[in-house]
Every structure is written in C-alpha cells, then in structure tokens.
Design a protein around this motif. Structure first.
Motif, PDB file in Angstrom:
ATOM      1  N   PRO A 266       0.834  -1.207   0.000  1.00 36.92           N
ATOM      2  CA  PRO A 266       0.000   0.000   0.000  1.00 36.92           C
ATOM      3  C   PRO A 266       0.870   1.259   0.000  1.00 36.92           C
ATOM      4  O   PRO A 266       1.885   1.330   0.679  1.00 36.92           O
ATOM      5  CB  PRO A 266      -0.799  -0.127   1.307  1.00 36.92           C
ATOM      6  CG  PRO A 266      -0.840  -1.592   1.581  1.00 36.92           C
ATOM      7  CD  PRO A 266       0.482  -2.131   1.095  1.00 36.92           C
ATOM      8  N   TRP A 267       0.467   2.245  -0.752  1.00 39.02           N
ATOM      9  CA  TRP A 267       1.118   3.537  -0.975  1.00 39.02           C
ATOM     10  C   TRP A 267       2.509   3.370  -1.589  1.00 39.02           C
ATOM     11  O   TRP A 267       2.782   3.917  -2.643  1.00 39.02           O
ATOM     12  CB  TRP A 267       1.240   4.362   0.308  1.00 39.02           C
ATOM     13  CG  TRP A 267       1.459   5.821  -0.026  1.00 39.02           C
ATOM     14  CD1 TRP A 267       0.512   6.769  -0.176  1.00 39.02           C
ATOM     15  CD2 TRP A 267       2.709   6.462  -0.310  1.00 39.02           C
ATOM     16  NE1 TRP A 267       1.072   7.973  -0.551  1.00 39.02           N
ATOM     17  CE2 TRP A 267       2.439   7.818  -0.631  1.00 39.02           C
ATOM     18  CE3 TRP A 267       4.022   6.053  -0.346  1.00 39.02           C
ATOM     19  CZ2 TRP A 267       3.421   8.745  -0.963  1.00 39.02           C
ATOM     20  CZ3 TRP A 267       5.016   6.975  -0.675  1.00 39.02           C
ATOM     21  CH2 TRP A 267       4.711   8.303  -0.974  1.00 39.02           C
ATOM     22  N   ILE A 268       3.392   2.610  -0.958  1.00 42.14           N
ATOM     23  CA  ILE A 268       4.771   2.496  -1.448  1.00 42.14           C
ATOM     24  C   ILE A 268       4.818   1.845  -2.817  1.00 42.14           C
ATOM     25  O   ILE A 268       5.509   2.304  -3.719  1.00 42.14           O
ATOM     26  CB  ILE A 268       5.645   1.694  -0.449  1.00 42.14           C
ATOM     27  CG1 ILE A 268       5.744   2.455   0.874  1.00 42.14           C
ATOM     28  CG2 ILE A 268       7.032   1.444  -1.027  1.00 42.14           C
ATOM     29  CD1 ILE A 268       6.460   1.687   1.956  1.00 42.14           C
ATOM     30  N   GLY A 269       4.036   0.765  -2.984  1.00 42.82           N
ATOM     31  CA  GLY A 269       4.029   0.063  -4.257  1.00 42.82           C
ATOM     32  C   GLY A 269       5.424  -0.371  -4.670  1.00 42.82           C
ATOM     33  O   GLY A 269       6.149  -0.999  -3.904  1.00 42.82           O
ATOM     34  N   GLU A 270       5.821   0.002  -5.883  1.00 39.68           N
ATOM     35  CA  GLU A 270       7.150  -0.331  -6.404  1.00 39.68           C
ATOM     36  C   GLU A 270       8.030   0.917  -6.521  1.00 39.68           C
ATOM     37  O   GLU A 270       8.967   0.961  -7.313  1.00 39.68           O
ATOM     38  CB  GLU A 270       7.015  -1.009  -7.768  1.00 39.68           C
ATOM     39  CG  GLU A 270       6.267  -2.334  -7.702  1.00 39.68           C
ATOM     40  CD  GLU A 270       6.213  -3.062  -9.034  1.00 39.68           C
ATOM     41  OE1 GLU A 270       6.673  -4.227  -9.095  1.00 39.68           O
ATOM     42  OE2 GLU A 270       5.735  -2.462 -10.022  1.00 39.68           O
TER      43      GLU A 270
ATOM     44  N   MET B 158       4.839   6.262  -5.858  1.00 36.32           N
ATOM     45  CA  MET B 158       4.650   7.469  -5.048  1.00 36.32           C
ATOM     46  C   MET B 158       3.199   7.653  -4.607  1.00 36.32           C
ATOM     47  O   MET B 158       2.641   8.741  -4.629  1.00 36.32           O
ATOM     48  CB  MET B 158       5.135   8.697  -5.822  1.00 36.32           C
ATOM     49  CG  MET B 158       6.623   8.702  -6.051  1.00 36.32           C
ATOM     50  SD  MET B 158       7.175   9.812  -7.385  1.00 36.32           S
ATOM     51  CE  MET B 158       6.814   8.811  -8.844  1.00 36.32           C
ATOM     52  N   GLY B 159       2.590   6.525  -4.231  1.00 36.27           N
ATOM     53  CA  GLY B 159       1.238   6.576  -3.689  1.00 36.27           C
ATOM     54  C   GLY B 159       0.134   6.488  -4.708  1.00 36.27           C
ATOM     55  O   GLY B 159      -1.040   6.360  -4.342  1.00 36.27           O
ATOM     56  N   SER B 160       0.453   6.549  -5.990  1.00 35.24           N
ATOM     57  CA  SER B 160      -0.588   6.571  -7.029  1.00 35.24           C
ATOM     58  C   SER B 160      -0.571   5.294  -7.858  1.00 35.24           C
ATOM     59  O   SER B 160       0.504   4.872  -8.331  1.00 35.24           O
ATOM     60  CB  SER B 160      -0.380   7.758  -7.963  1.00 35.24           C
ATOM     61  OG  SER B 160      -0.484   8.978  -7.276  1.00 35.24           O
ATOM     62  N   PRO B 161      -1.743   4.684  -8.073  1.00 36.91           N
ATOM     63  CA  PRO B 161      -1.802   3.598  -9.057  1.00 36.91           C
ATOM     64  C   PRO B 161      -1.420   4.164 -10.420  1.00 36.91           C
ATOM     65  O   PRO B 161      -1.924   5.209 -10.831  1.00 36.91           O
ATOM     66  CB  PRO B 161      -3.262   3.141  -9.013  1.00 36.91           C
ATOM     67  CG  PRO B 161      -4.017   4.227  -8.335  1.00 36.91           C
ATOM     68  CD  PRO B 161      -3.051   4.977  -7.480  1.00 36.91           C
ATOM     69  N   THR B 162      -0.507   3.486 -11.094  1.00 36.02           N
ATOM     70  CA  THR B 162       0.097   4.029 -12.317  1.00 36.02           C
ATOM     71  C   THR B 162       0.141   2.969 -13.401  1.00 36.02           C
ATOM     72  O   THR B 162       0.442   1.802 -13.127  1.00 36.02           O
ATOM     73  CB  THR B 162       1.535   4.512 -12.026  1.00 36.02           C
ATOM     74  OG1 THR B 162       1.497   5.503 -10.991  1.00 36.02           O
ATOM     75  CG2 THR B 162       2.187   5.108 -13.265  1.00 36.02           C
TER      76      THR B 162
END
Length: 481
Positions: free
Chosen positions: A48-52, A86-90
C-alpha cells in the motif's frame, strides 16, 4: 386533533449514523463491483502507498530505469502494465502508438501530472500546469519568440556568448569540467540572450538549490531538500518580481523598448500590460524556462562529446562539416541560422546521443475519465507514465538500439518513437533553442580546440536529472591557426 412526535437529537443521531454508514458501504461495494468488471492492465501493485516506488527510484538513480524497471516488467506483462508509484496507481505504457494516443489526447483524456514538490517549486502558474486555452495562450507567447524570426536574432547573440565563455573559461586552462562549463554557459544564454537579464554572481547556485528539491518529498521541515529548495525559490521570486516590475515600468514609459528581437521577457511583460497574463504567470514561466532550457541542454552537449570521444570516425566526419561551413565565410564572420541548417551530420550526432541518453526520462499524465486502451481500462484518477526509453531502446523502432549510429537519422523516424523533447501539445517549446545552443557550442569547440575526455566511459547518474557522475573532465589545448 393532530399529534406531534418529538424525537430527541441523540435518538436521531443513533439512527442516522448507522444508516449513513450503510449507504457508504453500499456505494463502495457498487463502485468495487463496477471496477471489478473492468479489465485492468496486468502488473504488480506492491505494498500500500509504497508500491514499487523503491525499485523505481533505485533504477532511476543509476540511470538504468529501462534495463532494471521497465524492461523486466514488459517481458513479464507486455507493453502496458500497472504498478504503484509514489502513492498513485500508475499504468506504464510503451511504444510509439501508445505515446501518440496519450500525447495527442492531452487536455481531453489526460492532463499533465507532476509531483507536488515540482509544482510548488516550478510554480502553479507555469505552462507545465496550465490546461487547455490557458496553456495555448502562454505557449503561443513563448513560441513566437522561439520561432524562426526570433531565432534569427538570437543566433548572433548565442555565438557571442559562446565565444566569450570559451575565451574566459577555456583559453588558459588545460582541463575543464565540460558539464559544469556548459551549465554556466547555457544558464547565461537563457538569461542574457533570451530574457535580457544580466547574470549576477550566485544566481546559478540559487537555481541549483531549487533543482535539488523538485522530486523530493514535499515536506518543509528545516534542513530538508524541499525546505532548502523552497527558500531558494522565494529568493528567486523576489528577484524576478523586481525585474518584471522594472521592465513593465520601462515598457509603459517607452513602448518601443518592448520590441527587442528575441527577448522573451519583453513578450511576457507585454502580455502582462495587455491584461492577458498575470505577474505570477510571468515569474513562474521564467523560472520554468530557465530550468527547461539550461539543465537538459547542458546534459545533451556533454553526452554528444562523450559519444564523439568514443567514436573518432564520427568526429572526423563532423569536424569536416564545420571546416566546410567556415571555408565559405570570411575571417571573423559569425554563424547564421542558415549555417545551422548545414550542420546536418552534427545534428544527427546530437540526436543519436539524446536517443541513448534522453535528457528527460519521460513524464506522468493523469486520466480525467476512464480510458479504454488496448482492451484494458485505465480508471479515472490513475497516473499514466510514458518513458523515452520505451521506444529509444526498442529495436522495433531503432535496429541494434544500443549501438551509436548517427546515420540512422538519414531516414525519417516513426512519429512518437523519438521523444527527447516530449511530444504533442506539451512538446518542449524551447527545443529549437536547445538545438542552436548545441550546434553553436560544438562548432566553436571543434574549430578552436583539440580535446579529449579524461574518462570516456564515465557513468551517467540521476541527481535528480541525468548528469555525468564526474562532471566530464576534458583535456584541452587551443588549435594553432
């Protein structure tokens, strides 16, 4: 006889609270149900938030974003994949067709989406944040100055700046930092040739402090990169406001003073006087232009020399091109815009250098509505990331992509495959200025100096933009005429 029923506030709250909560749950479930029907691109969202984000930053800092982040995911998931950065689904997209789709749909399906720190430091009134008509208006003012008529007047001024710079910083030196030297030069050119502002000691360092924070977390605790950058930005703003107001007074007192060739500041202040743009827009766009026109250009020049040092046969061809241009000119005669057009091989060398070492890695967009693309749905609010590497290093567009081959530009390149300056409505407005800066600097160096890189294989790192890790030290000696 009518009866009245009194309901206590506490009873009403005890009933309405759970009811509202139930409604919210039902709305969320319906939203999730609808979203579950959408086919999202494949990929890993990570924590969550951190992602990759950590993997993304690590590969970017080593200037191996394509090799270590993009390419392995393309191999696993295909040209389009999802992640969280950076917190965003991309959604990361690759390929010329994807670039064309998203860039040509700017303001329609997607809008520019920069990190909060970048927006605060570059300015929320800069062209990078403007949408639609506001963007077109500001871009029109900038493009008018950097079009053919404006460049015709700028070329002699750039030539003068380059010659003065070489005389002052190169003439009595045996080694110089090529990257640092070109940063000082391109910074001076932007201010003095384009804006008509005299560069004072400490100005470049002030802008460099801002650059350090553009991709840092937007946290303003004392001593942080962002805090230092924000303080430097306030200093710059105060300086530029004074300059803009002084320029406005001068132009209102003497209207003819706003007709200088190539002076972008005059054009912006003219728009301010007409009420078309605000003082904040003038200041923010000057700040953005300084960064856009000098950091990326100095890196492009450095990598051009890096490639020439590694490929002496290409250098011989390039040098002969400049000898031929000067053979038709009298002693001391300066270059013209027509001479720039004759530097075809030199520009091929520069283009191929920027293909292998893009001055910008790519850019983020944000979906303003659900987007259907390639059988997938990109939900509204998600980020979209295109990268220059996604096509620059792809053999589909550039056979044997890791080889340095300027002659590949003899033939037309597929649209949206080559993107060192971006594309679509947000194509860098200063790309023609960058071109003449590169060509003029290369010309005077190769005609006046013998040179060699002390470390031709010097790595490129990101800090936060790409830079030669050691500043590209060069051994130089003036040519004997």
């Amino acid at each position: 006889m009518a009866m009245s029923i009194n309901v206590s506030p506490s009873l009403a709250l005890s009933v309405l609270g759970p009811l509202c909560a139930l409604i919210m749950v039902l709305i969320h479930r319906e939203s999730m149900r609808r979203r579950s029907k959408k086919k999202l691109p494949p990929g890993e969202m990570g924590l969550p938030w951190i992602g990759e984000t950590i993997e993304f930053y690590k590969s970017q800092q080593k200037n191996r974003l394509y090799e270590e982040f993009v390419q392995p995911r393309v191999a696993k998931h295909g040209k389009i994949f999802k992640t969280r950065l950076m917190g965003s689904p991309t959604v990361v997209v690759n390929g010329a067709e994807a670039n064309r789709f998203f860039m040509s749909n700017e303001f329609k399906l997607v809008i520019s989406s920069w990190p909060s720190s970048s927006v605060q430091l570059m300015g929320k009134n800069s062209i990078m944040e403007k949408q639609g008509e506001a963007h077109r208006l500001l871009r029109g003012v900038i493009s008018a100055t950097l079009g053919p008529a404006g460049l015709e007047g700028i070329v002699p001024e750039v030539c003068k700046s380059v010659k003065l710079h070489l005389e002052k910083h190169w003439r009595n030196s045996e080694t110089i930092s090529l990257y640092r030297s070109t940063k000082v030069l391109t910074f001076t050119i932007v201010f003095e040739c384009l804006l008509g502002i005299v560069v004072e000691p400490g100005m470049l360092e002030m802008f460099e402090r801002v650059l350090e924070g553009v991709f840092a977390p937007a946290i303003s605790f004392p001593g942080s990169k962002f805090s230092r950058a924000k303080n430097a930005r306030m200093e710059i703003q105060k300086m530029l406001v004074d300059i803009v107001r002084s320029k406005r007074e001068e132009m209102e007192r003497r209207p003819e003073s706003g007709q200088e060739e190539g002076m972008l500041l005059s054009q912006l202040v003219a728009g301010l006087i007409k009420g078309e743009i605000s003082e904040e827009e003038v200041v923010d766009n000057v700040v953005l232009l300084v960064f856009a026109a000098h950091d990326t250009t100095s890196f492009a020049i450095a990598t051009t020399f890096k490639m020439l040092a590694q490929h002496p046969n290409c250098y011989s061809i390039l040098l002969q091109e400049h000898v031929n241009i000067m053979s038709n000119k009298s002693h001391g005669e300066t270059l013209t815009l027509d001479d720039m057009k004759k530097m075809t091989y030199t520009w091929q060398v520069a283009r191929e250098s920027m293909r292998l070492f893009p001055p910008i890695f790519g850019s983020f967009r944000k979906a303003v509505s659900d987007i259907e693309y390639e059988g997938f749905t990109i939900p509204r609010g998600w980020k979209i990331l295109w990268t220059a590497y996604g096509t620059h290093f792809n053999q589909e567009y550039f056979p044997e992509p890791m080889e340095f081959n300027p002659s590949r530009f003899d033939a037309p390149i597929q649209p949206y495959a080559y993107l060192p300056f971006g594309g679509g409505p947000r194509l860098c407005a200063g790309h023609q200025l960058a071109k003449i800066n590169i060509l003029i600097f290369v010309h005077y160096v190769v005609m006046q100096y013998d040179w060699s890189l002390l470390n031709p294989n010097e790595p490129v790192i990101m800090d936060p933009l790409p830079i030669p890790s050691q500043g590209m030290p060069v051994k130089i000696s003036p040519k004997l005429n």
